[in-house]
Write an enzyme that holds these catalytic residues in place. Structure first.
Site, PDB file in Angstrom:
ATOM      1  N   HIS A 253       0.870  -1.166   0.000  1.00 12.29           N
ATOM      2  CA  HIS A 253       0.000   0.000   0.000  1.00 12.29           C
ATOM      3  C   HIS A 253       0.911   1.222   0.000  1.00 12.29           C
ATOM      4  CE1 HIS A 253      -3.012  -2.773   2.261  1.00 12.29           C
ATOM      5  NE2 HIS A 253      -3.252  -2.797   0.958  1.00 12.29           N
ATOM      6  N   GLU A 291      -3.313  -3.519  -4.763  1.00 11.95           N
ATOM      7  CA  GLU A 291      -4.727  -3.499  -5.122  1.00 11.95           C
ATOM      8  C   GLU A 291      -5.277  -2.079  -5.009  1.00 11.95           C
ATOM      9  OE1 GLU A 291      -5.842  -2.843  -2.068  1.00 11.95           O
ATOM     10  OE2 GLU A 291      -4.819  -4.151  -0.661  1.00 11.95           O
TER      11      GLU A 291
END
Length: 338
Positions: A253, A291
């Site tokens: 992230h 993602e």
């Protein structure tokens, strides 16, 4: 061969630096201003051969490594260097710095060189950690993870930017206020949706500190913090059911908090460094995944520029996500680190 103007000196992690003096058919390699070796160049059958000469006693291998670093950084398109050595380079061959070739030649491969952890990896944690399969509390079977690193874990001079890029582990007491400021930035809030108070963010970071599958990192340019990263083991993460996850896949992230460090040239530097670090941290890691929100076109484009491919889209409870992935082989075969 071409050596971009201005790249005759390369700082090394620590206090040392490399520099090159160029003369016809000969390059003098200096470490922190002191001669380390001379390298003669000879054209033979259309190939440039490098001959190591006058290396400082006991430092032939160090000289080869240093010269390869300088040459690969100065020539991002160069994939291999051919060497002819007067004496065997057993250590260099055993570690993969040099490969035996035909006619007594040795070759340095760019894709292998950048997989050698020294000197970029500052805190090696996972590479030699033995494998023991365990079950997580939610019933996922995965390898027991090495204890988390602390302090600086990665450092490299980015010759294109002329700046140091480094990664260190997050210190809650030191970094809480900047993390809070970054998360409450409207640009960041749009995608992370983790705005809140100092106490809420302290709880958030403490939970991650206590979680063995996630490592929180601060990215720095020239030792100035600019970004926050979470590196996680994908096998134990919520992403695992959505693709064919391997035991040692890592996920990321990413958050750039300082406006002055935005832009594609900065992304290329820190994203390649982050991926490089994760592949060095454990040689069993075959893939790095992310993602981002599926409509975050800018971030997805930046990732594709660094070798990530868009495998598919899928639904998390809180967002429509794009599964982005980069594989070890692709990353190092097309490695443009410098």
């Amino acid at each position: 061969m071409s050596h971009p103007e201005g790249l005759h000196r390369l700082p090394l992690p620590g206090t040392e630096s490399l520099s090159i003096q160029v003369s016809p058919g000969r390059l003098t390699l200096l470490r922190s201003g002191q001669p380390l070796a001379q390298v003669a160049t000879v054209e033979e059958g259309g190939t440039t051969l490098f001959h190591l000469q006058e290396a400082r006693d006991g430092e032939a291998e160090a000289a080869i490594r240093a010269f390869c670093y300088w040459h690969f950084a100065a020539n991002p398109e160069q994939q291999r260097l051919a060497w002819r050595l007067e004496s065997p380079a057993v250590g260099a061959v055993q570690q993969g710095l040099l490969l035996p070739g035909a006619n007594g030649l040795l070759q340095a491969e760019r894709s292998l060189f950048w997989q050698l952890p020294a000197p970029w990896l500052r805190a090696a944690q996972g590479n030699n950690y033995p494998q023991l399969m365990v079950m997580s509390p939610d019933g996922r079977r995965h390898p027991l993870r090495a204890p988390k690193a602390s302090g600086e874990v990665y450092r490299r001079f980015d010759a294109r930017l002329g700046s140091w890029i480094s990664l260190r582990t997050l210190d809650i007491d030191l970094d809480l206020e900047r993390f809070n400021r970054w998360q409450n930035n409207p640009r960041v809030l749009e995608f992370w949706q983790e705005g809140g108070s100092l106490e809420q963010h302290r709880d958030y970071l403490q939970k991650l500190a206590d979680d063995p599958h996630t490592l929180t990192l601060i990215g720095c340019f020239d030792d100035q913090p600019f970004a926050y990263f979470e590196a996680y083991w994908a096998k134990e993460d919520r992403i695992a059911p959505f693709y064919a996850v391997d035991d040692y896949d890592r996920g990321i992230h990413m958050l750039v908090g300082e406006e002055s460090h935005r832009g594609p040239h900065k992304v290329a530097s820190w994203l390649s460094a982050l991926v490089h670090y994760l592949f060095l941290d454990d040689s069993r890691t075959r893939k790095v995944v992310a993602e981002p929100r599926a409509d975050n076109a800018r971030m997805i484009a930046h990732m594709q520029g660094q070798g990530f491919y868009r495998e598919k889209e899928f639904d998390f409870p809180h967002k429509r996500a794009a599964l982005m992935a980069v594989e070890r082989e692709w990353f190092f075969d097309r490695c443009e680190l410098c």
